[in-house]
Scaffold this motif. Structure first.
Motif, PDB file in Angstrom:
ATOM      1  N   HIS A  46       4.539   1.801   2.526  1.00 12.78           N
ATOM      2  CA  HIS A  46       3.438   2.762   2.413  1.00 12.78           C
ATOM      3  C   HIS A  46       3.518   3.522   1.094  1.00 12.78           C
ATOM      4  O   HIS A  46       2.515   3.648   0.375  1.00 12.78           O
ATOM      5  CB  HIS A  46       3.494   3.755   3.583  1.00 12.78           C
ATOM      6  CG  HIS A  46       2.504   4.879   3.473  1.00 12.78           C
ATOM      7  ND1 HIS A  46       1.238   4.817   4.004  1.00 12.78           N
ATOM      8  CD2 HIS A  46       2.597   6.104   2.873  1.00 12.78           C
ATOM      9  CE1 HIS A  46       0.590   5.934   3.742  1.00 12.78           C
ATOM     10  NE2 HIS A  46       1.400   6.736   3.065  1.00 12.78           N
ATOM     11  N   ILE A  47       4.710   4.027   0.767  1.00 11.67           N
ATOM     12  CA  ILE A  47       4.884   4.813  -0.462  1.00 11.67           C
ATOM     13  C   ILE A  47       4.653   3.963  -1.703  1.00 11.67           C
ATOM     14  O   ILE A  47       3.936   4.357  -2.626  1.00 11.67           O
ATOM     15  CB  ILE A  47       6.297   5.438  -0.507  1.00 11.67           C
ATOM     16  CG1 ILE A  47       6.461   6.465   0.617  1.00 11.67           C
ATOM     17  CG2 ILE A  47       6.560   6.095  -1.860  1.00 11.67           C
ATOM     18  CD1 ILE A  47       7.881   6.993   0.765  1.00 11.67           C
ATOM     19  N   VAL A  48       5.269   2.769  -1.718  1.00 14.27           N
ATOM     20  CA  VAL A  48       5.168   1.896  -2.899  1.00 14.27           C
ATOM     21  C   VAL A  48       3.729   1.461  -3.148  1.00 14.27           C
ATOM     22  O   VAL A  48       3.229   1.531  -4.279  1.00 14.27           O
ATOM     23  CB  VAL A  48       6.088   0.659  -2.735  1.00 14.27           C
ATOM     24  CG1 VAL A  48       5.808  -0.366  -3.834  1.00 14.27           C
ATOM     25  CG2 VAL A  48       7.548   1.078  -2.772  1.00 14.27           C
ATOM     26  N   ILE A  70      -0.523  -1.311   6.493  1.00 18.68           N
ATOM     27  CA  ILE A  70       0.700  -0.564   6.785  1.00 18.68           C
ATOM     28  C   ILE A  70       0.448   0.936   6.959  1.00 18.68           C
ATOM     29  O   ILE A  70       1.189   1.614   7.666  1.00 18.68           O
ATOM     30  CB  ILE A  70       1.728  -0.762   5.638  1.00 18.68           C
ATOM     31  CG1 ILE A  70       2.115  -2.235   5.525  1.00 18.68           C
ATOM     32  CG2 ILE A  70       2.975   0.090   5.846  1.00 18.68           C
ATOM     33  CD1 ILE A  70       2.791  -2.795   6.760  1.00 18.68           C
ATOM     34  N   ASN A  71      -0.597   1.447   6.338  1.00 17.17           N
ATOM     35  CA  ASN A  71      -0.887   2.883   6.214  1.00 17.17           C
ATOM     36  C   ASN A  71      -0.426   3.704   7.415  1.00 17.17           C
ATOM     37  O   ASN A  71      -0.913   3.539   8.531  1.00 17.17           O
ATOM     38  CB  ASN A  71      -2.391   3.080   6.003  1.00 17.17           C
ATOM     39  CG  ASN A  71      -2.719   4.494   5.543  1.00 17.17           C
ATOM     40  OD1 ASN A  71      -1.918   5.414   5.702  1.00 17.17           O
ATOM     41  ND2 ASN A  71      -3.892   4.664   4.974  1.00 17.17           N
ATOM     42  N   LEU A  72       0.505   4.618   7.177  1.00 16.91           N
ATOM     43  CA  LEU A  72       1.067   5.434   8.249  1.00 16.91           C
ATOM     44  C   LEU A  72       0.012   6.301   8.923  1.00 16.91           C
ATOM     45  O   LEU A  72       0.143   6.639  10.105  1.00 16.91           O
ATOM     46  CB  LEU A  72       2.181   6.331   7.693  1.00 16.91           C
ATOM     47  CG  LEU A  72       3.393   5.646   7.069  1.00 16.91           C
ATOM     48  CD1 LEU A  72       4.375   6.684   6.557  1.00 16.91           C
ATOM     49  CD2 LEU A  72       4.070   4.716   8.058  1.00 16.91           C
ATOM     50  N   GLY A  73      -1.012   6.686   8.173  1.00 17.04           N
ATOM     51  CA  GLY A  73      -2.030   7.581   8.718  1.00 17.04           C
ATOM     52  C   GLY A  73      -3.247   6.884   9.261  1.00 17.04           C
ATOM     53  O   GLY A  73      -4.208   7.545   9.691  1.00 17.04           O
ATOM     54  N   ASN A  74      -3.234   5.549   9.272  1.00 15.74           N
ATOM     55  CA  ASN A  74      -4.386   4.784   9.755  1.00 15.74           C
ATOM     56  C   ASN A  74      -4.189   4.442  11.233  1.00 15.74           C
ATOM     57  O   ASN A  74      -3.200   3.818  11.613  1.00 15.74           O
ATOM     58  CB  ASN A  74      -4.536   3.498   8.934  1.00 15.74           C
ATOM     59  CG  ASN A  74      -5.811   2.744   9.255  1.00 15.74           C
ATOM     60  OD1 ASN A  74      -6.402   2.925  10.319  1.00 15.74           O
ATOM     61  ND2 ASN A  74      -6.238   1.891   8.346  1.00 15.74           N
ATOM     62  N   ILE A 213       3.600  13.241   0.652  1.00 14.47           N
ATOM     63  CA  ILE A 213       4.844  13.727   1.255  1.00 14.47           C
ATOM     64  C   ILE A 213       4.642  14.117   2.714  1.00 14.47           C
ATOM     65  O   ILE A 213       5.439  13.752   3.590  1.00 14.47           O
ATOM     66  CB  ILE A 213       5.399  14.924   0.449  1.00 14.47           C
ATOM     67  CG1 ILE A 213       5.859  14.453  -0.936  1.00 14.47           C
ATOM     68  CG2 ILE A 213       6.562  15.582   1.192  1.00 14.47           C
ATOM     69  CD1 ILE A 213       6.231  15.572  -1.881  1.00 14.47           C
ATOM     70  N   LEU A 214       3.559  14.847   2.991  1.00 16.36           N
ATOM     71  CA  LEU A 214       3.332  15.304   4.360  1.00 16.36           C
ATOM     72  C   LEU A 214       2.925  14.157   5.285  1.00 16.36           C
ATOM     73  O   LEU A 214       3.211  14.203   6.484  1.00 16.36           O
ATOM     74  CB  LEU A 214       2.269  16.409   4.374  1.00 16.36           C
ATOM     75  CG  LEU A 214       2.756  17.745   3.796  1.00 16.36           C
ATOM     76  CD1 LEU A 214       1.610  18.731   3.645  1.00 16.36           C
ATOM     77  CD2 LEU A 214       3.847  18.337   4.692  1.00 16.36           C
TER      78      LEU A 214
END
Length: 247
Positions: A46-48, A70-74, A213-214
């Motif tokens: 996600h970060i990369v 992959i999106n953590l917020g999806n 970050i959040l």
């Protein structure tokens, strides 16, 4: 970020006391660390991909597709699907243990994880929060939208129902119940903290880096907490006979 997530999981897993201790259940630990490894991989991807898309001079469709997947917020991403599976597993495990031991505390945790699963998969607090906000015409205050206050009210309604089940469980408490509460308390506390505190901070604090970050702290923290909860649930399952042998 990844090292912080791993250390966070280790603190959650290796601080249990009682008749059954998670650190002594090698099988549960293997599952917990396998799930945590998957979480760390998803967080890193996600970060990369997020950073690569941001600094790219052209629209790289491959990176965009990977990030969306992959999106953590999806809510429809692989990360969220893993969350749904882990939460459902916890709920199923505690329902099974309840019928095995008839310890009411097991049904309390079953209901808790069912609510968590439904909220994560069906967006309960977002949907109910929207209805409440519109119905009550809640204004924006202290940097929070009316929708956010509505979501807090939705969470409060769940808390009231959980409190009722908790009181019922307490009324029929058994000697081994405290051990269960100790084992599950920290993963659940971490899950609630990440889901509420970091969510509110995410709404209040704006900016590119704050968002990145959040998102990692909120969604990644929730996933690590749930992975720890799965491991703890398996430890309870494997040690249920030992916990309640003297009832």
């Amino acid at each position: 970020m990844a090292l912080i997530e791993i250390n966070f999981l280790r603190r959650l897993l290796f601080s249990q006391h009682g008749y059954v201790c998670l650190r002594d259940d090698k099988a549960a630990l293997k599952v917990g660390f396998t799930l945590s490894f998957l979480v760390v991989v998803l967080v890193l991807v996600h970060i990369v991909t997020h950073q690569a898309i941001n600094i790219s001079n052209y629209e790289n469709m491959l990176l965009i597709k990977i990030h969306e997947f992959i999106n953590l917020g999806n809510d429809t991403s692989l990360s969220e699907t893993l969350n749904h599976g882990m939460l459902f597993s916890c709920a199923a495990i505690f329902l099974y243990i309840f019928f095995k031991t008839y310890a009411r505390v097991m049904l309390f945790f079953n209901v808790f994880f069912i609510f968590a699963w439904l909220d994560d998969s069906a967006q309960y607090h977002e949907r109910v929060g929207g209805v409440v906000s519109e119905s009550l015409r809640i204004p924006s205050l202290f940097g929070l939208r009316g929708q956010d206050f509505g979501e807090l009210i939705a969470w409060a309604s769940i808390a009231v129902m959980l409190l009722a089940v908790a009181l019922w469980a307490y009324n029929g408490k058994q000697p081994g119940d405290l051990n269960i509460v100790v084992i599950l308390s920290k993963p659940i506390a971490a899950l609630i903290f990440c889901g509420v505190v970091f969510d509110i901070l995410h709404i209040i604090i704006k900016g590119y880096w704050a968002d990145l970050i959040l998102t990692v702290l909120e969604d990644g923290g929730e996933m690590i907490s749930i992975a720890a909860a799965v491991a703890a649930s398996l430890a309870v399952l494997n040690g249920a006979d030992k916990i309640y042998k003297n009832k």
